[in-house]
Design a protein around this motif. Structure first.
Motif, short mmCIF file in Angstrom:
data_model
loop_
_atom_site.label_atom_id
_atom_site.label_comp_id
_atom_site.label_asym_id
_atom_site.label_seq_id
_atom_site.Cartn_x
_atom_site.Cartn_y
_atom_site.Cartn_z
N VAL A 83 33.09 37.21 52.03
CA VAL A 83 32.79 36.36 50.89
C VAL A 83 33.94 36.47 49.89
N VAL A 84 34.51 35.32 49.55
CA VAL A 84 35.58 35.28 48.54
C VAL A 84 35.06 34.48 47.36
N PRO A 85 34.67 35.17 46.29
CA PRO A 85 34.07 34.45 45.17
C PRO A 85 35.10 33.68 44.36
N ALA A 89 37.08 38.79 41.36
CA ALA A 89 36.19 39.95 41.36
C ALA A 89 36.95 41.18 41.85
N LEU A 90 37.85 41.64 40.99
CA LEU A 90 38.66 42.82 41.31
C LEU A 90 38.54 43.80 40.15
N ALA A 102 39.15 50.11 48.30
CA ALA A 102 37.76 50.19 47.86
C ALA A 102 36.91 49.10 48.50
N TRP A 103 37.38 47.86 48.43
CA TRP A 103 36.57 46.76 48.97
C TRP A 103 36.47 46.84 50.48
N LEU A 106 33.83 49.38 51.15
CA LEU A 106 32.50 48.84 50.81
C LEU A 106 32.03 47.82 51.83
N HIS A 107 32.98 47.23 52.57
CA HIS A 107 32.59 46.29 53.63
C HIS A 107 32.54 46.97 54.99
N ASN A 147 42.32 38.60 45.77
CA ASN A 147 40.88 38.33 45.80
C ASN A 147 40.45 37.88 47.19
N ILE A 148 41.28 37.05 47.79
CA ILE A 148 40.96 36.58 49.16
C ILE A 148 41.09 37.74 50.15
N CYS A 150 40.70 40.87 49.73
CA CYS A 150 39.59 41.83 49.64
C CYS A 150 38.35 41.33 50.39
N GLY A 151 38.24 40.02 50.52
CA GLY A 151 37.07 39.47 51.20
C GLY A 151 37.21 39.39 52.71
N MET B 1 29.42 55.02 51.07
CA MET B 1 29.39 54.01 50.03
C MET B 1 29.44 54.64 48.64
N THR B 4 32.79 55.90 47.68
CA THR B 4 33.69 54.83 47.26
C THR B 4 33.37 54.36 45.84
N SER B 273 32.24 39.99 35.15
CA SER B 273 33.51 39.73 35.84
C SER B 273 33.30 39.26 37.29
N GLY B 274 32.10 39.44 37.80
CA GLY B 274 31.83 38.99 39.17
C GLY B 274 31.93 40.10 40.20
N THR B 275 32.39 41.29 39.79
CA THR B 275 32.48 42.36 40.79
C THR B 275 31.09 42.84 41.21
N ARG B 278 29.97 40.60 43.87
CA ARG B 278 30.71 40.89 45.10
C ARG B 278 30.21 42.19 45.74
N SER B 282 28.35 42.93 49.52
CA SER B 282 28.89 43.83 50.54
C SER B 282 27.75 44.68 51.09
N ARG B 283 28.09 45.80 51.68
CA ARG B 283 27.04 46.63 52.25
C ARG B 283 26.26 47.41 51.19
#
Lengths: 309, 449
Positions: A83-85, A89-90, A102-103, A106-107, A147-148, A150-151, B1, B4, B273-275, B278, B282-283
């Protein structure tokens, strides 16, 4: 076409607002699908529903053959989704490499692979030399590329991109489309929303137009032309003198004192005869334009509005 | 998780120098100002309303009983002669000198009056030696000591005025010669009036109207020996607990709450901010997200308290580095930090924007700090406000820290001193659970809608 993502009969209401009213779409393997619609049409709600951030009132969603309808379907079911919002979102205090790491973690990128994936992403985005700089110092285009990245760091099969090129300069936009072409080459399927109709027309395999929560047209650009305004091209001819009156008629229309217009279905066949006709009548052509039908015209035809309205 | 999430939070904090300064430096500045102002003065003030004073009668005579009763009759104090009885337990023994000392030492009471053996025999003996009444007091509250001293003198006058008159006349006869028969008759009549209590009206009800000021007018009727309840520790450690420990706890807890509110605001910033969107795509589930943030904020809070108290130890001689104090500090700081972190997350979940959170948190924290004793010592507050403090986060946290650094029984074992913190630890742990449950319920708005 074997869909990797399908949405059927999606309904969602927020209070008095009906955001989705039976919307549906299918994304094929390796396909690029543009989701277009005026503001408030329901496209963000649809994308967020696929991403698991909106719970549908009713409808069906499948991702790689697995249902996403179950409330508990969050996590593994969407591992193959990137998902690229639209928002950047960084974490601005973190460096580019730290954000990617980090991202990625998390994925679900394993710790053993994260280093290699971060190096790939830095190379892919052209940010190797800025890897250790905090993101807050980056330009808009650099942030957008990161941003892209990270997605998609976890190599998803399906990527949802919400306005991936919004607010960036033409060079950065071109760079972003090149990046996306790279992951297309790796076989990823893309569902993107955009306000850049010319880009959607150029790069996407198919287009879905949504309005008032419903899909009002879907298909390739050519299919949409056929369904709406047709594939005729418009020829505009400027003359060096006022055109003879006999040209006004079904074929030619007098636009102004020295300009004529007509529409042709097959330009290769019809253009020579049109020019011969003008020449025979003693009219001298000063300039000539051929306008191809655009997605913008299709969109206005379907929705009655400009995309930015 | 969670690892992180912790790493992200740590890097964010490390790079934000303003946030770091607000978290670790500003509290030290405030604490230092308070410590410099009040640390050397040991100042305090008297609580309005009646205070509970322990009365210990070692003389067991009619005079000593009357004296204690007269003291109890003063509006400003209530005499308690035995600990509060507890359910299903036998009636507690009356206070002895040692148990009274311990009660003051551990902060159960501010002051104890010990009437010594031989008090009656020397009562009213203006010329010779008298048995000294011991006034065991908490040095944190020196004004209470002076006020009770005054009330002791006032009570001595009203307790057994006939005996005092006898002593005075004896003194007069020694230096001024014997009374005439007529004078003796007048004195006998007056003594009879004093015994039957008619003197009250004649003297303008001195017992009922006695105040700290009127008490001072009678200074000298009874000899008083003021004894600090912290004396034993002062002797062994070369200085007793300092008011600095109070302010380390008070300012530390207040700023901890401010820091945690700011941490909560960071969560709202993530939403804006939208994080956050996001992260939740994610998981990371909501539970994991809240747990990760709570753990990180708790660690920061603990570090903030550790820095504060270490600063106090290094610069203001706060007695931190003893096994009992360190263990007590660790236990209190751990639970206080996790509770404050939960408070910050709850605030974030309640508020819809950072502006809203800043406004609400400032008001709530300042009110809790004022009522809970972070700004003004609790002993300077009226009794009802001391009760109100029990409804605040600061009140319970400060009680725990004061038990560790001020009211700790020097003779208690490490385990016993830790066990004495159980009520405070339990209440703070309970608050943590409540805050987290509220936060989890309200955090649903961030989940899929």
């Amino acid at each position: 076409m074997t869909p990797v993502l399908s949405v059927a009969e999606a309904h969602k209401r927020f209070g008095d607002t009906l955001a989705l009213d039976g919307a549906e779409l299918q994304l094929g393997a390796g396909e690029w699908l543009a989701l277009l619609g005026p503001n408030g049409a329901g496209k963000t709600t649809l994308v967020r529903a696929v991403a698991g951030r909106v719970r549908l009132d009713s409808g069906r969603m499948t991702l790689l053959g697995r249902s996403l309808n179950d409330d508990s379907a969050h996590g593994n079911e969407r591992d193959q989704l990137g998902v690229v919002p639209q928002d950047i979102a960084l974490y601005p205090q973190l460096t580019a490499a730290e954000n990617l790491r980090a991202w990625g973690r998390l994925h679900g990128v394993p710790s053993a692979a994260i280093g290699e994936r971060v190096r790939w992403a830095l190379d892919w985005t052209g940010l190797e030399s800025r890897a250790k700089e905090p993101v807050k110092r980056f330009s808009g285009g650099m942030k957008r590329r990161l941003n892209i990245a990270c997605g998609v760091l976890h190599r998803p099969e399906i990527v949802l991109l919400d306005e991936p090129t919004v607010g960036v300069d033409p060079q950065s936009r071109e760079r972003i489309w090149e990046m996306l072409e790279d992951i297309r080459g790796d076989g990823a399927s893309l569902l993107l929303t955009t306000h850049q109709l010319d880009e959607a027309q150029q790069v996407c395999d198919r287009i879905v137009i949504i309005d008032h929560g419903r899909v009002i047209a879907a298909g390739t650009f050519e299919e949409l032309l056929r369904q709406t305004i047709g594939a005729e091209r418009r020829i505009t001819v400027s003359l060096d003198a006022q055109p003879p009156r006999e040209f006004a008629g079904e074929r030619w229309q007098i636009a102004d004192d020295e300009t004529l217009e007509c529409r042709v279905a097959d330009i290769a066949v019809e253009l020579p005869s049109l020019l011969s006709e003008l020449s025979a009548a003693g009219a001298r052509v000063a300039d000539l334009h051929v306008d191809a039908p655009t997605l913008q015209a299709v969109f206005i035809h379907l929705t009655g509005r400009e995309l930015r309205e | 998780m969670i690892r992180t999430l912790l790493a992200i939070n740590w890097l964010n904090l490390k790079r934000d120098r303003v946030a770091l300064g607000l978290t670790f430096v500003l509290p030290l500045v405030f604490f230092s100002i308070f410590a410099v102002i009040f640390g050397g003065m040991g100042s305090g003030s008297i609580a309005a309303g009646s205070m509970k004073v322990i009365g210990v009668d070692l003389d067991h005579t009619d005079v000593s009983r009357k004296f204690i009763d007269a003291l109890d009759g003063q509006d400003a104090i209530d005499i308690v002669t035995a600990p509060e009885p507890t359910e299903n337990e036998p009636e507690p023994e009356p206070f002895s000198r040692d148990s009274a000392l311990l009660a003051v030492r551990t902060g159960d009471r501010s002051v104890a009056v010990v009437v010594p053996e031989g008090f009656a025999a020397s009562f009213g003996n203006f010329g010779g030696d008298t048995a000294k009444v011991e006034l065991i007091h908490d040095p944190a509250n020196p004004l209470v000591q002076h006020i009770v001293s005054g009330l002791i003198q006032a009570s001595a006058m009203t307790a057994a005025p006939d005996i005092l008159l006898d002593g005075g006349l004896e003194h007069l006869e020694t230096f001024g010669g014997a009374l005439t028969p007529q004078q003796e008759q007048v004195v006998d009549t007056f003594k009879e009036m004093l015994k039957t209590g008619e003197s009250s009206s004649a003297a303008g009800e001195p017992g009922a109207a006695a105040t700290a000021e009127s008490g001072s007018a009678f200074a000298g009727l009874v000899e008083i020996e003021a004894v600090s309840a912290m004396e034993a520790e002062e002797d062994s450690a070369g200085g007793g607990p300092s008011i600095v420990s109070y302010y380390a706890a008070g300012i530390g807890v207040m700023f901890l709450l401010f820091s945690m509110a700011a941490a909560g605001a960071a969560l709202l910033e993530e939403e804006e901010s939208g994080t956050l969107e996001r992260l939740l795509s994610s998981r990371v589930g909501m539970q994991t997200l809240l747990a990760g943030n709570w753990l990180f904020y708790s660690a920061v809070g603990f570090a903030q308290l550790a820095v504060m108290f270490t600063w106090g130890a290094l610069v203001f001689d706060l007695d931190l580095f003893t096994p009992k104090h360190l263990a007590g500090f660790a236990a209190m700081s751990l639970v206080t930090a996790v509770a404050a972190a939960a408070f910050g997350i709850m605030l974030a979940a309640i508020c819809k924007s950072r502006a809203q959170l800043n406004g609400i948190s400032t008001v709530v924290i300042l009110v809790m700090s004022a009522l809970g004793g972070s700004m003004v010592p609790r002993f300077a507050m009226p009794e009802f406000m001391n009760t109100t403090a029990l409804f605040t986060f600061n009140g319970w946290a400060l009680d725990g820290y004061l038990k560790v650094f001020w009211y700790g029984d020097p003779a208690a074992t490490l385990l016993a001193s830790l066990l004495s913190l159980v009520p405070q630890l339990a209440v703070l742990a309970g608050m943590t659970i409540v805050f987290l449950v509220i936060a989890r319920v309200l955090a649903r708005r961030w989940e899929a809608v």
